[in-house]
Motif scaffolding. Structure first.
Motif, PDB file in Angstrom:
ATOM      1  N   UNK A  22       0.823  -1.197   0.000  1.00 15.29           N
ATOM      2  CA  UNK A  22       0.000   0.000   0.000  1.00 15.29           C
ATOM      3  C   UNK A  22       0.863   1.255   0.000  1.00 15.29           C
ATOM      4  N   UNK A  23       1.884   1.275   0.840  1.00 13.97           N
ATOM      5  CA  UNK A  23       2.773   2.430   0.910  1.00 13.97           C
ATOM      6  C   UNK A  23       3.418   2.733  -0.426  1.00 13.97           C
ATOM      7  N   UNK A  37       5.136  15.180  -0.483  1.00 14.98           N
ATOM      8  CA  UNK A  37       4.638  14.585   0.767  1.00 14.98           C
ATOM      9  C   UNK A  37       3.978  15.656   1.622  1.00 14.98           C
ATOM     10  N   UNK A  38       4.543  16.834   1.620  1.00 17.58           N
ATOM     11  CA  UNK A  38       3.975  17.939   2.405  1.00 17.58           C
ATOM     12  C   UNK A  38       2.562  18.285   1.921  1.00 17.58           C
ATOM     13  N   UNK A  48       4.005  15.218   7.930  1.00 16.78           N
ATOM     14  CA  UNK A  48       4.828  14.683   6.841  1.00 16.78           C
ATOM     15  C   UNK A  48       5.571  13.438   7.317  1.00 16.78           C
ATOM     16  N   UNK A  49       6.027  13.477   8.531  1.00 13.57           N
ATOM     17  CA  UNK A  49       6.757  12.326   9.084  1.00 13.57           C
ATOM     18  C   UNK A  49       5.879  11.070   9.093  1.00 13.57           C
ATOM     19  N   UNK A  50       4.609  11.240   9.470  1.00 14.19           N
ATOM     20  CA  UNK A  50       3.692  10.097   9.490  1.00 14.19           C
ATOM     21  C   UNK A  50       3.431   9.585   8.074  1.00 14.19           C
ATOM     22  N   UNK A  51       3.281  10.498   7.110  1.00 11.40           N
ATOM     23  CA  UNK A  51       3.085  10.087   5.726  1.00 11.40           C
ATOM     24  C   UNK A  51       4.300   9.305   5.230  1.00 11.40           C
ATOM     25  N   UNK A  52       5.490   9.717   5.619  1.00 10.77           N
ATOM     26  CA  UNK A  52       6.700   8.960   5.256  1.00 10.77           C
ATOM     27  C   UNK A  52       6.625   7.541   5.805  1.00 10.77           C
ATOM     28  N   UNK A  53       6.143   7.417   7.035  1.00  9.85           N
ATOM     29  CA  UNK A  53       5.998   6.087   7.652  1.00  9.85           C
ATOM     30  C   UNK A  53       5.001   5.239   6.854  1.00  9.85           C
ATOM     31  N   UNK A  58       5.680   1.107   7.050  1.00 10.74           N
ATOM     32  CA  UNK A  58       5.944   0.836   8.463  1.00 10.74           C
ATOM     33  C   UNK A  58       4.812  -0.015   9.048  1.00 10.74           C
ATOM     34  N   UNK A  59       5.137  -1.160   9.663  1.00 11.43           N
ATOM     35  CA  UNK A  59       4.115  -2.029  10.249  1.00 11.43           C
ATOM     36  C   UNK A  59       3.283  -1.340  11.334  1.00 11.43           C
ATOM     37  N   UNK A  60       3.812  -0.258  11.920  1.00 13.74           N
ATOM     38  CA  UNK A  60       3.057   0.447  12.956  1.00 13.74           C
ATOM     39  C   UNK A  60       2.044   1.427  12.379  1.00 13.74           C
ATOM     40  N   UNK A  61       2.094   1.661  11.061  1.00 10.17           N
ATOM     41  CA  UNK A  61       1.113   2.550  10.447  1.00 10.17           C
ATOM     42  C   UNK A  61      -0.262   1.888  10.511  1.00 10.17           C
ATOM     43  N   UNK A  62      -1.282   2.726  10.516  1.00  9.76           N
ATOM     44  CA  UNK A  62      -2.653   2.225  10.644  1.00  9.76           C
ATOM     45  C   UNK A  62      -3.291   2.072   9.269  1.00  9.76           C
ATOM     46  N   UNK A  63      -4.050   0.986   9.102  1.00  8.50           N
ATOM     47  CA  UNK A  63      -4.697   0.745   7.810  1.00  8.50           C
ATOM     48  C   UNK A  63      -5.676   1.860   7.460  1.00  8.50           C
ATOM     49  N   UNK A  64      -6.316   2.467   8.461  1.00  7.35           N
ATOM     50  CA  UNK A  64      -7.252   3.546   8.122  1.00  7.35           C
ATOM     51  C   UNK A  64      -6.509   4.736   7.516  1.00  7.35           C
TER      52      UNK A  64
END
Length: 138
Positions: A22-23, A37-38, A48-53, A58-64
């Motif tokens: 997905x990423x 990204x911004x 922006x940092x979360x979007x990079x994740x 990143x497995x800690x990112x949320x599917x929503x």
């Protein structure tokens, strides 16, 4: 070991795979749209940092959050939802499916669900007429 712990351990490789795929799709679509990204992060109200994740899978990112990005970029959600359908039915996901565009398969799933729902609703709403058996009566 509880069923919940066993299930979360069993689905971790699948969820990690889904988030990674997905990423990559989100990143490609964002770049294709000429967005930074911004830009995307600001539009979605995230950092922006979360979007990079998210884009890195990143497995800690949320599917929503993956779904929010996907919807905003007008991508198919099949690469997220179809593997989860397999997992929900205790079936192995054929990873070869993820190689292509799952939009057609996603639409087919929606059509089947809609058709089945309409058929069931039609049966429920169709009157069942009572008729006297032939030869009965007076």
């Amino acid at each position: 070991m509880s069923r919940n712990i066993a299930a979360s351990e069993a689905d971790e490789p699948l969820l990690s795979y889904v988030k990674e795929l997905s990423g990559k799709r989100i990143e490609l679509a964002r770049k294709r749209e000429g967005m930074t990204q911004r830009d995307l992060a600001r539009t979605l109200g995230m950092g922006v940092r979360w979007l990079r994740e998210i884009e890195s899978g990143n497995p800690k990112s949320k599917l929503d959050d993956h779904l929010r990005c996907t919807y905003h970029l007008s991508l198919s959600t099949g690469h997220i939802l179809i593997p989860l359908l397999y997992f929900g039915q205790n079936m192995s996901y054929p990873f070869q499916l993820a190689a292509g565009d799952l939009q057609e398969l996603e639409r087919l799933c929606v059509e089947v669900i809609s058709e089945r729902s309409l058929t069931k609703l039609t049966r429920q709403l169709t009157p069942k007429w009572r008729t006297a058996p032939i030869g009965a009566g007076g």
